[in-house]
Design an enzyme around this catalytic site. Sequence first.
Site, PDB file in Angstrom:
ATOM      1  N   SER A 138     -30.114 -12.265  29.608  1.00  0.00           N
ATOM      2  CA  SER A 138     -30.206 -13.549  29.265  1.00  0.00           C
ATOM      3  C   SER A 138     -30.941 -14.260  30.227  1.00  0.00           C
ATOM      4  O   SER A 138     -32.087 -14.060  30.636  1.00  0.00           O
ATOM      5  CB  SER A 138     -28.992 -14.274  28.788  1.00  0.00           C
ATOM      6  OG  SER A 138     -28.832 -15.401  27.975  1.00  0.00           O
ATOM      7  N   ASP A 264     -30.946 -13.371  17.197  1.00  0.00           N
ATOM      8  CA  ASP A 264     -30.125 -14.111  18.210  1.00  0.00           C
ATOM      9  C   ASP A 264     -30.311 -15.444  18.147  1.00  0.00           C
ATOM     10  O   ASP A 264     -31.270 -16.122  17.988  1.00  0.00           O
ATOM     11  CB  ASP A 264     -31.015 -13.523  19.443  1.00  0.00           C
ATOM     12  CG  ASP A 264     -30.489 -14.081  20.916  1.00  0.00           C
ATOM     13  OD1 ASP A 264     -29.637 -14.935  20.778  1.00  0.00           O
ATOM     14  OD2 ASP A 264     -30.490 -13.111  21.827  1.00  0.00           O
ATOM     15  N   HIS A 293     -26.948 -12.086  20.475  1.00  0.00           N
ATOM     16  CA  HIS A 293     -27.179 -12.651  21.829  1.00  0.00           C
ATOM     17  C   HIS A 293     -26.222 -11.546  22.522  1.00  0.00           C
ATOM     18  O   HIS A 293     -25.007 -11.962  22.717  1.00  0.00           O
ATOM     19  CB  HIS A 293     -27.211 -13.755  22.276  1.00  0.00           C
ATOM     20  CG  HIS A 293     -27.589 -14.257  23.489  1.00  0.00           C
ATOM     21  ND1 HIS A 293     -28.920 -14.487  23.720  1.00  0.00           N
ATOM     22  CD2 HIS A 293     -26.934 -14.550  24.606  1.00  0.00           C
ATOM     23  CE1 HIS A 293     -28.852 -14.844  24.986  1.00  0.00           C
ATOM     24  NE2 HIS A 293     -27.862 -14.950  25.619  1.00  0.00           N
TER      25      HIS A 293
END
Length: 319
Positions: A138, A264, A293
Amino acid sequence: MPLITNTSYTGPSVLFNGHLQTIFPALFRKHLSLPFDRERITTPDGDFLDLDWLRQDSKKLVIICHGLEGDSRRPYMRGMAKHFFQNKYDVLTWNFRGCSGELNIRPFFYHSGATYDLETVVNHAAEKYAQVYLIGFSLGGNLTLKYLGEPLPKSSKIKKAVAISVPLHLKSSCTKISSKENLIYSNRFLKTLKVKVQQKALMFPDDLSTDGLQKVKTLKEFDDKFTGPMHGYRDADHYYDQCSSLYYLDGITIPTLILNAKNDPFLSEECFPVEKAHSLEKVFMEFPEIGGHVGFTPRKRKEIYWSENRAFEFIDSDA
């Protein structure tokens, strides 16, 4: 030209959408006990970073970066660390400033483009290794890609990298995560970020004001009022423009894999730059239809997470 694939990852049928595929592993993944050895290092500007090591005298090291408001020992970090450690790699997971359980001592935090800290970690860790590999989740994925793409000298020991669930385009991703359907995520991030600002303001009352903090309702508002100005950017838009890794992909010179699930809930359409990918020489992109995610939960509980398998396959291959 790198191969762009839509991979065949399939997860548990009970996790039937991107939200479930995101939330379930974050809340219910088994806690892994690993023999981490913590080290604190000093940054060039007098702050500190806390590093967690798994060592077995390997000549190969994997350095793993966590996501927004995460830390070095989150379940997804432990899972990736365990998989590489079991396959004869040394592993280093590290905490961004203020994320190790102790507030850092400078009047600012970490952010999506703070590659100077990743550089400090790499330079400190790489001395004893022949090969170094980078993995980022991320925000940590954005940080990793930006670092690799910046036109600055880097250790020749860095051989490959993997970035997972990456908000390549920060502005549109911030808008996406702040939408009504994603408020559960953005509110959770804002809660802890606001606490850190309040604590930091007590340490540095002359440098930081909390005026208007409680009126902040979105991550973009937070970045506009705090993250951007605190780290030398005019506002949120300037911060996003300067730090989005999408704009640094052309500069990457080592084999690098980006894994972003199409469902996501954090990622905007700009985070799936298929057309741009065709012009890149070293950056490979895989966009599974599902995964959520930082998810990619295996179909069977005892199996390795797909993202961990895929990252290892890419890094450990001869290609």
